[in-house]
Design a protein around this motif. Structure first.
Motif, PDB file in Angstrom:
ATOM      1  N   LYS A 181     -75.703  30.438  12.506  1.00  0.00           N
ATOM      2  CA  LYS A 181     -74.686  29.278  12.824  1.00  0.00           C
ATOM      3  C   LYS A 181     -73.220  29.769  12.573  1.00  0.00           C
ATOM      4  O   LYS A 181     -72.493  29.639  13.000  1.00  0.00           O
ATOM      5  CB  LYS A 181     -74.915  28.078  11.731  1.00  0.00           C
ATOM      6  CG  LYS A 181     -73.854  27.033  11.771  1.00  0.00           C
ATOM      7  CD  LYS A 181     -74.259  26.106  12.944  1.00  0.00           C
ATOM      8  CE  LYS A 181     -73.610  24.784  12.976  1.00  0.00           C
ATOM      9  NZ  LYS A 181     -73.290  23.999  14.170  1.00  0.00           N
ATOM     10  N   ASP A 182     -73.295  30.813  11.364  1.00  0.00           N
ATOM     11  CA  ASP A 182     -71.953  31.348  11.180  1.00  0.00           C
ATOM     12  C   ASP A 182     -71.800  32.647  11.778  1.00  0.00           C
ATOM     13  O   ASP A 182     -70.783  33.272  11.979  1.00  0.00           O
ATOM     14  CB  ASP A 182     -71.938  31.962   9.643  1.00  0.00           C
ATOM     15  CG  ASP A 182     -72.324  30.765   8.712  1.00  0.00           C
ATOM     16  OD1 ASP A 182     -71.574  29.765   9.031  1.00  0.00           O
ATOM     17  OD2 ASP A 182     -72.756  30.861   7.692  1.00  0.00           O
ATOM     18  N   GLN A 211     -82.714  27.557  17.059  1.00  0.00           N
ATOM     19  CA  GLN A 211     -83.702  26.738  16.520  1.00  0.00           C
ATOM     20  C   GLN A 211     -85.126  27.426  16.708  1.00  0.00           C
ATOM     21  O   GLN A 211     -85.378  27.703  17.878  1.00  0.00           O
ATOM     22  CB  GLN A 211     -83.667  25.162  16.839  1.00  0.00           C
ATOM     23  CG  GLN A 211     -82.293  24.402  16.559  1.00  0.00           C
ATOM     24  CD  GLN A 211     -82.741  23.023  16.434  1.00  0.00           C
ATOM     25  OE1 GLN A 211     -83.637  22.334  15.971  1.00  0.00           O
ATOM     26  NE2 GLN A 211     -81.881  22.085  17.240  1.00  0.00           N
ATOM     27  N   GLN A 232     -83.566  27.554  11.550  1.00  0.00           N
ATOM     28  CA  GLN A 232     -82.462  27.871  12.469  1.00  0.00           C
ATOM     29  C   GLN A 232     -81.892  28.896  11.753  1.00  0.00           C
ATOM     30  O   GLN A 232     -81.841  29.119  10.753  1.00  0.00           O
ATOM     31  CB  GLN A 232     -81.778  26.437  12.591  1.00  0.00           C
ATOM     32  CG  GLN A 232     -81.116  26.114  11.556  1.00  0.00           C
ATOM     33  CD  GLN A 232     -80.145  24.939  11.797  1.00  0.00           C
ATOM     34  OE1 GLN A 232     -79.360  25.143  12.531  1.00  0.00           O
ATOM     35  NE2 GLN A 232     -80.265  23.708  10.948  1.00  0.00           N
ATOM     36  N   ASN A 283     -77.064  17.364  16.234  1.00  0.00           N
ATOM     37  CA  ASN A 283     -76.646  18.657  15.752  1.00  0.00           C
ATOM     38  C   ASN A 283     -77.785  18.924  14.470  1.00  0.00           C
ATOM     39  O   ASN A 283     -77.441  19.727  13.634  1.00  0.00           O
ATOM     40  CB  ASN A 283     -75.447  18.844  15.168  1.00  0.00           C
ATOM     41  CG  ASN A 283     -74.855  17.710  14.271  1.00  0.00           C
ATOM     42  OD1 ASN A 283     -75.728  16.769  13.762  1.00  0.00           O
ATOM     43  ND2 ASN A 283     -73.728  17.577  14.342  1.00  0.00           N
ATOM     44  N   ASN A 321     -74.387  23.965  19.576  1.00  0.00           N
ATOM     45  CA  ASN A 321     -74.315  23.720  18.105  1.00  0.00           C
ATOM     46  C   ASN A 321     -74.382  25.233  17.576  1.00  0.00           C
ATOM     47  O   ASN A 321     -74.435  25.284  16.367  1.00  0.00           O
ATOM     48  CB  ASN A 321     -75.578  23.292  17.683  1.00  0.00           C
ATOM     49  CG  ASN A 321     -75.594  21.754  17.961  1.00  0.00           C
ATOM     50  OD1 ASN A 321     -74.308  21.031  17.637  1.00  0.00           O
ATOM     51  ND2 ASN A 321     -76.569  21.020  18.308  1.00  0.00           N
ATOM     52  N   ASN A 322     -73.970  26.147  18.284  1.00  0.00           N
ATOM     53  CA  ASN A 322     -73.995  27.648  18.015  1.00  0.00           C
ATOM     54  C   ASN A 322     -74.957  28.206  17.029  1.00  0.00           C
ATOM     55  O   ASN A 322     -74.819  28.502  15.859  1.00  0.00           O
ATOM     56  CB  ASN A 322     -72.518  27.572  17.254  1.00  0.00           C
ATOM     57  CG  ASN A 322     -71.484  27.309  17.881  1.00  0.00           C
ATOM     58  OD1 ASN A 322     -71.375  27.367  19.131  1.00  0.00           O
ATOM     59  ND2 ASN A 322     -70.512  26.528  17.487  1.00  0.00           N
ATOM     60  N   ARG A 323     -76.251  27.990  17.354  1.00  0.00           N
ATOM     61  CA  ARG A 323     -77.531  28.333  16.703  1.00  0.00           C
ATOM     62  C   ARG A 323     -78.744  28.456  17.525  1.00  0.00           C
ATOM     63  O   ARG A 323     -78.717  28.139  18.486  1.00  0.00           O
ATOM     64  CB  ARG A 323     -77.862  27.311  15.495  1.00  0.00           C
ATOM     65  CG  ARG A 323     -78.047  25.905  16.114  1.00  0.00           C
ATOM     66  CD  ARG A 323     -78.428  24.902  15.249  1.00  0.00           C
ATOM     67  NE  ARG A 323     -78.580  23.714  15.892  1.00  0.00           N
ATOM     68  CZ  ARG A 323     -79.164  22.448  15.363  1.00  0.00           C
ATOM     69  NH1 ARG A 323     -79.043  22.305  14.105  1.00  0.00           N
ATOM     70  NH2 ARG A 323     -79.301  21.438  16.135  1.00  0.00           N
TER      71      ARG A 323
END
Length: 178
Positions: free
Chosen positions: A63-64, A49, A60, A18, A45-47
């Motif tokens: 994420k939120d 890159q 990246q 991650n 990883n909810n993102r």
């Protein structure tokens, strides 16, 4: 991984994890035609890159906001990310600032489980939705203008004759053209 057109292996980057250049179920990928950057959906990883054209880590984002990014496309102004578990199509500007969400549940579009999408040259968006067994077509103003019934659609594209081409798992694993 890089390959030449003859299939000769050139290089690879990334590993499980991650951190930077680490992935947990990498899914969708696209290349920015303006600078060669590579955008990769790092699903678990909810993102997203971003790598340089030389495959070096740049940054990246998401994420939120993202919960299961599956597919990503770019146009001259925006970054479009299909998030399966919401479901939602997030639209970010090129400065990575969220601008709009479309197809959220409960807003009347009846998109249940989106899988892939296609962004055409007129900025129309076609979304394959295996949960509702249909392809949803949105115009450039993000209004749903049509739904085409097709069992269990997966990958989707549009050819140079404006025909919609869909891979369907349920229809005897076939390719359908509309």
């Amino acid at each position: 991984m890089n390959y030449q057109l003859d299939g000769k292996f050139i290089s690879k980057v990334g590993k499980d994890g991650n951190g930077e250049l680490e992935f947990n179920y990498p899914w969708g990928i696209t290349i920015d035609e303006f600078n060669g950057d590579v955008y990769i959906c790092d699903e678990s990883n909810n993102r997203i890159q971003i790598l340089s054209e030389n495959l070096h880590y740049k940054s990246q984002f998401g994420k939120d906001i993202l919960t299961k990014p599956l597919d990503i496309k770019l146009n001259r102004d925006n970054i479009f990310i299909l998030d399966e578990s919401n479901p939602c199509l997030h639209i970010f500007n090129r400065h990575l600032v969220l601008q709009k969400n479309i197809i959220s549940r409960g807003k009347g579009q009846q998109v249940i489980s989106p899988w892939f999408f296609f962004l055409d040259n007129s900025d129309n968006i076609l979304i394959s939705d295996y949960g509702s067994n249909s392809i949803h077509i949105f115009n450039s103003k993000y209004e749903c203008i049509q739904a085409i019934s097709i069992p269990n659609p997966r990958g989707i594209t549009v050819d140079d004759k404006d025909r919609i081409i869909v891979v369907s798992k349920a229809s005897k694993n076939c390719l359908q053209i509309f």
